[in-house]
Structure formats: structure tokens, C-alpha cells
Write a protein that holds these residues in place. Structure first.
Motif, PDB file in Angstrom:
ATOM      1  N   ASP A   1      -7.512  -2.918   5.219  1.00 56.23           N
ATOM      2  CA  ASP A   1      -8.639  -3.610   4.592  1.00 56.23           C
ATOM      3  C   ASP A   1      -8.393  -5.110   4.494  1.00 56.23           C
ATOM      4  O   ASP A   1      -8.677  -5.746   3.479  1.00 56.23           O
TER       5      ASP A   1
ATOM      6  N   THR B   1      -9.509  -8.578   5.222  1.00 51.89           N
ATOM      7  CA  THR B   1     -10.798  -9.196   5.557  1.00 51.89           C
ATOM      8  C   THR B   1     -10.637 -10.573   6.176  1.00 51.89           C
ATOM      9  O   THR B   1     -11.583 -11.129   6.710  1.00 51.89           O
TER      10      THR B   1
ATOM     11  N   ALA C   1     -13.695 -10.386   8.519  1.00 54.97           N
ATOM     12  CA  ALA C   1     -14.528  -9.194   8.623  1.00 54.97           C
ATOM     13  C   ALA C   1     -15.963  -9.612   8.838  1.00 54.97           C
ATOM     14  O   ALA C   1     -16.386 -10.704   8.453  1.00 54.97           O
TER      15      ALA C   1
ATOM     16  N   ARG D   1       0.821  -1.222   0.000  1.00 49.84           N
ATOM     17  CA  ARG D   1       0.000   0.000   0.000  1.00 49.84           C
ATOM     18  C   ARG D   1       0.854   1.270   0.000  1.00 49.84           C
ATOM     19  O   ARG D   1       0.319   2.375   0.001  1.00 49.84           O
TER      20      ARG D   1
ATOM     21  N   SER E   1      -8.248  -2.858   9.812  1.00 54.13           N
ATOM     22  CA  SER E   1      -9.245  -1.969   9.218  1.00 54.13           C
ATOM     23  C   SER E   1      -8.615  -1.036   8.192  1.00 54.13           C
ATOM     24  O   SER E   1      -9.132  -0.866   7.088  1.00 54.13           O
TER      25      SER E   1
ATOM     26  N   LYS F   1     -15.385  -1.975   6.719  1.00 51.83           N
ATOM     27  CA  LYS F   1     -13.992  -2.061   7.155  1.00 51.83           C
ATOM     28  C   LYS F   1     -13.878  -2.186   8.657  1.00 51.83           C
ATOM     29  O   LYS F   1     -12.885  -2.657   9.174  1.00 51.83           O
TER      30      LYS F   1
END
Length: 267
Positions: free
Chosen positions: A53, A55, A66, A13, A50, A72
Motif C-alpha cells: 500500500d 502510495t 497511486a 508490516r 500494491s 491499491k
């Protein structure tokens, strides 16, 4: 490993540890501990997952997913409850160690030593590789290092040597605002997992309080002692990881700080 997943996702990211910590609302030290595979709270894990992201997270034999809402911020309540139960089991094991400590100090001889752990869990030392580099070199090589002036040297049962200070380079993730650093000297801390020359990142406790089992710095008069804090009613003591009481002599023992990180420089 969970830490590898978090680190790899963060890098993909394009996030630094500092930025991810800010976005998640957690300390850089907790995030660094998570990426290194250390135990962190479910809340820290939830906040980091969160932002990234994530899951689905594998946590040993436990899987965090999740919530059904797909948001989120959703984490399956039942799964979190399982994680909390695991944490409580760890707490019970710690309580067993403390019960052993109480039995030793009270001399009641009623504790079944075969049924419980006989050591406190050690605070692992963060090993920092220097490989001949100076602190200035490390600061130039990476923005993830900070330079800190130590507050002095500590030896078991002696006053702090505040004249013996030095500038040291540390990974920024290992020290938070308001924390100070001491250099440990001597071999009398070994039973608490501290070697001669280790750097101790400590948090001052102005109110003189520590949780039972915390690795704390206590003081009697000018002399300081390091050990696991234990208190019951009016009885106070510092213990080694192996549940031996540290002899502090006469006087009122007061907690002045707790040790959050042990840094061991190598190379």
C-alpha cells in the motif's frame, strides 16, 4: 533509497520476503533485488507497492504515485509511461553496445566507438558474508538460507567436472525452483565479471535459446564456454563484457543455460 523503503515497510508490516513475494506474485529473487537497489521491472515494483500500500515512491528523479482513484492497484499512467521511456533509453544504450559488438565481429570499421559504450553492463556478484560460519550454522541461524548440491565445476573451454560436487548454503532469495548451481574455476571468466570460486546460479535452456546480451553458457562438443550471447543471421558468438569475442574453436555453438545470479562468498 527505494530498496530501503520497500524493506522497512515490509518489516513494519511483519512480512518475510517469502510471504511478500507470494502475496505480490513475484519471485523472491526479484524482491531481494528490489530491496538491494537493483533494477527491476515496473510491473514488479507495481505489484510490491500494491501489497505494501505504498502510495508514493521516489525512484531517483522519478516519482511514482497511486492513481487518482486511490485504489491499491492504481498507478498513474503518465508516470508509468515515463518509467517505460527510461527503460527504453537503457535498452537503446544496450543496443549501442550490441552495435559495437556487431561492428567488431563484421570488421566493417563503420562504428563510431567514441559515441557509444564499449562494455556490456556487468552482472553484479551477490557478496555473501560467511565470517567463519559453516553452511550448517547459517541454515540454523536463519530460515532464509537453503542448502544446495552443486552440479559440478566449470572452467572456460573445458568439459564440466560433474564429479566435483559439494553442498553449499545460499540465501533462499537468490535461487528459484528449477535452477542449478555450478562452481566457477580459473581466472578465464574474469572478463565476464566471474572470479575463481564464484557460485553460478543458472537456468537451463532446453530449447537452446538466449537473448542477445545475456550471460550464457554455451557448449561445443563436451566443452563449455561462458560469455555474452550474440547472434545475427547465421553468425553466433560469445563475447566478454569488454566486447572481445571468446575463442571457442571450430564446431556448432549451442546455448545450454543462462546465468541468473553470481554469488561470491566472502569471510
Amino acid at each position: 533509497m527505494l530498496g530501503d523503503v520497500v524493506r522497512e515497510t515490509r518489516i513494519k508490516r511483519g512480512l518475510t520476503q517469502a510471504k511478500l513475494a507470494r502475496l505480490a506474485g513475484v519471485s523472491r529473487r526479484h524482491l531481494a533485488a528490489l530491496e538491494k537497489g537493483a533494477n527491476v521491472s515496473v510491473l514488479v515494483l507495481k505489484k510490491v507497492a500494491s501489497v505494501l500500500d505504498l502510495t508514493e515512491i521516489q525512484l531517483g528523479g522519478l516519482e511514482l504515485r497511486a492513481g487518482d482513484s486511490g485504489g491499491k492497484n492504481g498507478v498513474n499512467v503518465a508516470v508509468v509511461a515515463d518509467a517505460i521511456r527510461e527503460a527504453r533509453n537503457d535498452a537503446r544504450r544496450t543496443d549501442a553496445v550490441l552495435a559495437r559488438a556487431e561492428g567488431l565481429l563484421n570488421g566493417n570499421g563503420k562504428v563510431d566507438v567514441k559515441s557509444i559504450a564499449t562494455r556490456f553492463p556487468r552482472l553484479p556478484a551477490h557478496r555473501v558474508q560467511v565470517n567463519g560460519r559453516s553452511g550448517a550454522d547459517m541454515l540454523k541461524e536463519s530460515s532464509d538460507w537453503v542448502e544446495v548440491k552443486t552440479a559440478g565445476e566449470v572452467r572456460q573451454g573445458e568439459p564440466v567436472n560433474e564429479k566435483q560436487t559439494e553442498m553449499v548454503a545460499l540465501p533462499a532469495a537468490l535461487i528459484d525452483k528449477g535452477e542449478i548451481v555450478f562452481r566457477a574455476r580459473g581466472d578465464k571468466f574474469r572478463d565476464c565479471g566471474i572470479e575463481d570460486g564464484d557460485l553460478l546460479v543458472v537456468q537451463l535452456r532446453q530449447k537452446g535459446r538466449a537473448a542477445t546480451g545475456e550471460l550464457a553458457i554455451g557448449k561445443i562438443g563436451p566443452n563449455v564456454f561462458i560469455g555474452r550471447w550474440w547472434q545475427k543471421n547465421t553468425r553466433k558468438a560469445l563475447m566478454t563484457d569488454g566486447l572481445n569475442e571468446i575463442k571457442t574453436g571450430k564446431g556448432s555453438l549451442k546455448i545450454v543455460a543462462v546465468i541468473n545470479v553470481i554469488v561470491r562468498v566472502e569471510g
